[in-house]
Design a protein around this motif. Sequence first.
Motif, PDB file in Angstrom:
ATOM      1  N   TYR A  17       0.826  -1.208   0.000  1.00  0.00           N
ATOM      2  CA  TYR A  17       0.000   0.000   0.000  1.00  0.00           C
ATOM      3  C   TYR A  17       0.863   1.262   0.000  1.00  0.00           C
ATOM      4  CZ  TYR A  17      -4.615  -2.093   0.299  1.00  0.00           C
ATOM      5  OH  TYR A  17      -5.774  -2.769   0.009  1.00  0.00           O
ATOM      6  N   ASP A  74       5.935   7.233   2.903  1.00  0.00           N
ATOM      7  CA  ASP A  74       5.555   5.994   2.212  1.00  0.00           C
ATOM      8  C   ASP A  74       6.785   5.158   1.886  1.00  0.00           C
ATOM      9  OD1 ASP A  74       2.752   6.372   2.101  1.00  0.00           O
ATOM     10  OD2 ASP A  74       2.862   7.427   0.181  1.00  0.00           O
ATOM     11  N   CYS A 118      -3.880   3.545   2.347  1.00  0.00           N
ATOM     12  CA  CYS A 118      -2.545   3.401   2.924  1.00  0.00           C
ATOM     13  C   CYS A 118      -2.588   3.676   4.429  1.00  0.00           C
ATOM     14  CB  CYS A 118      -1.575   4.339   2.218  1.00  0.00           C
ATOM     15  SG  CYS A 118       0.150   4.103   2.698  1.00  0.00           S
TER      16      CYS A 118
END
Length: 109
Positions: free
Chosen positions: A19, A43, A93
Motif C-alpha cells: 500500500y 511511504d 494506505c
Amino acid sequence: MSIPKFKECIEACNICAVYCDNCAASCLQEPNIEHMAECIRLDIQCAQICRLAVSFMAQNSEYAQDVCQLCADICQKCGDECDQHDAEHCQECAQACHLCASLCASMVA
C-alpha cells in the motif's frame, strides 16, 4: 520467538509495504506533488522498514522486536500523514499503516 508467532505481523507488514508503494507512486501523479512530498517520503520509508521487519521476523532474529518497534513508530507516522489527505490511495494506505503499527506494537509488547 517462532515464525508462527510473527505470522499476522508479517502479513500486515507485507500488505502495508504494498500500500505504501502504491501510495507513493499515486502521489507522484497528483497535480500538486509538493503538497504530497511528506506523504511520499514517509511511504518510501515505511515500505522499507516493513520489508526489513519481515526479513528479521522470518529469520527469527534476536533483533526482530527492536526492528518491529521502529516499524510500528514509522507506520504510525506514515498512517497519520496519509490520513490527512483525501485521496483514496492515501486513505487505504493510512488504514494499512495503522493496522501494521498496531500489530507490530502488540508483537513487541
